[in-house]
Motif scaffolding. Sequence first.
Motif, mmCIF file in Angstrom:
data_model
loop_
_atom_site.group_PDB
_atom_site.id
_atom_site.type_symbol
_atom_site.label_atom_id
_atom_site.label_comp_id
_atom_site.label_asym_id
_atom_site.label_seq_id
_atom_site.Cartn_x
_atom_site.Cartn_y
_atom_site.Cartn_z
ATOM 1 N N SER A 58 1.114 22.230 -14.288
ATOM 2 C CA SER A 58 -0.304 22.300 -13.912
ATOM 3 C C SER A 58 -0.462 22.363 -12.398
ATOM 4 O O SER A 58 -1.314 23.100 -11.882
ATOM 5 N N ASN A 62 0.306 25.730 -11.300
ATOM 6 C CA ASN A 62 -0.811 26.630 -11.575
ATOM 7 C C ASN A 62 -1.928 26.458 -10.556
ATOM 8 O O ASN A 62 -2.579 27.435 -10.163
ATOM 9 N N THR A 102 -6.098 28.823 -14.268
ATOM 10 C CA THR A 102 -5.835 30.016 -15.067
ATOM 11 C C THR A 102 -6.677 31.208 -14.612
ATOM 12 O O THR A 102 -7.672 31.049 -13.908
ATOM 13 N N THR A 103 -6.225 32.385 -15.034
ATOM 14 C CA THR A 103 -6.992 33.620 -14.859
ATOM 15 C C THR A 103 -7.326 34.155 -16.249
ATOM 16 O O THR A 103 -6.452 34.209 -17.117
ATOM 17 N N LYS A 104 -8.583 34.540 -16.452
ATOM 18 C CA LYS A 104 -9.025 35.039 -17.751
ATOM 19 C C LYS A 104 -9.157 36.554 -17.704
ATOM 20 O O LYS A 104 -9.797 37.101 -16.812
ATOM 21 N N ILE A 113 -5.744 34.254 -21.550
ATOM 22 C CA ILE A 113 -5.757 33.233 -20.503
ATOM 23 C C ILE A 113 -4.332 33.094 -19.968
ATOM 24 O O ILE A 113 -3.428 32.682 -20.691
ATOM 25 N N PRO A 133 -1.681 31.580 -17.002
ATOM 26 C CA PRO A 133 -1.536 30.557 -15.964
ATOM 27 C C PRO A 133 -1.436 31.175 -14.572
ATOM 28 O O PRO A 133 -0.751 32.187 -14.381
ATOM 29 N N ASN A 134 -2.103 30.558 -13.601
ATOM 30 C CA ASN A 134 -2.091 31.090 -12.232
ATOM 31 C C ASN A 134 -0.718 31.023 -11.583
ATOM 32 O O ASN A 134 -0.399 31.833 -10.720
#
Length: 271
Positions: A105, A108, A143-145, A155, A157-158
């Motif tokens: 996390s 991310n 995250t990026t959607k 979705i 993860p960054n």
Amino acid sequence: MEKAEEWITYGLDLIKEFGPKLVTAIIIYIIGMWVIKRVVRGTRTVMSKSKYDESLQKFLLNLFSWALKIFLVIIVISRLGVDVTTFAAVIAAAGLAVGLALQGSLSNFAGGVLLMIFKPYKIGDLIEAQGVLGVVKGIEIFTTKLVTPQNKLAIVPNGAMANGNIINYTAEGKMRVDTVIGVGYGEDIKKTKEVLLKVLTSNPKVLEDPAPSVNVMELADSSVNFAVRPFCKPEDYWDVYFNTYENCKLALDAAGIEIPYPHQVEIHKDA
């Protein structure tokens, strides 16, 4: 009976001592959340008027909102009589343990910050990353959607986005559509090129610059294959892709140019 009275007395003493603090803490929390919502909303309005990048705007507002909420929780806890210094030490120790457990996390989060700094893509861009092709719907803290061509929400993860390969189809403002059209060996190459090129230039969604091209690509086993390559805006890609195949087939048929296909030859044996 005496024990019951002692418990009641003890309970009343607790209420007298902690009741006002608890009520005050609850009131502070409710008012604080109300204020935070208004502050975030006002900040969003100011950022919108200042023409902030939409991706950066959402990311910063999300981060700002969480920071205010954490600050509010600290105030509420201190109002309950908890030593904030001691509480901070406990939180720091717990944070270290949680940080070790949530390395992904944190990675991310760091990835989200890097994406905001370097901006390899923004909301509305068509990108391909981590095996996913889609339009960027939102860039959040972790995250990026993406919305795929099948209208599915992906979705990603960054952390993976920041450390992986990203293809941005929108960045240059134009895309090349690669299609292949095959005709028979007996057909005139020059005439075929003229017919196919006319199909491209007559499509209003095909860009004039760069100019579309039609070239012999391959001498295949049963056909001469042409690379038919128009350019278009990213949002017109699929329309141009499908229209090119359909209109090329119609134009070749109208011009009497054969598109080869497998033929079945029946062999008749005399009885």
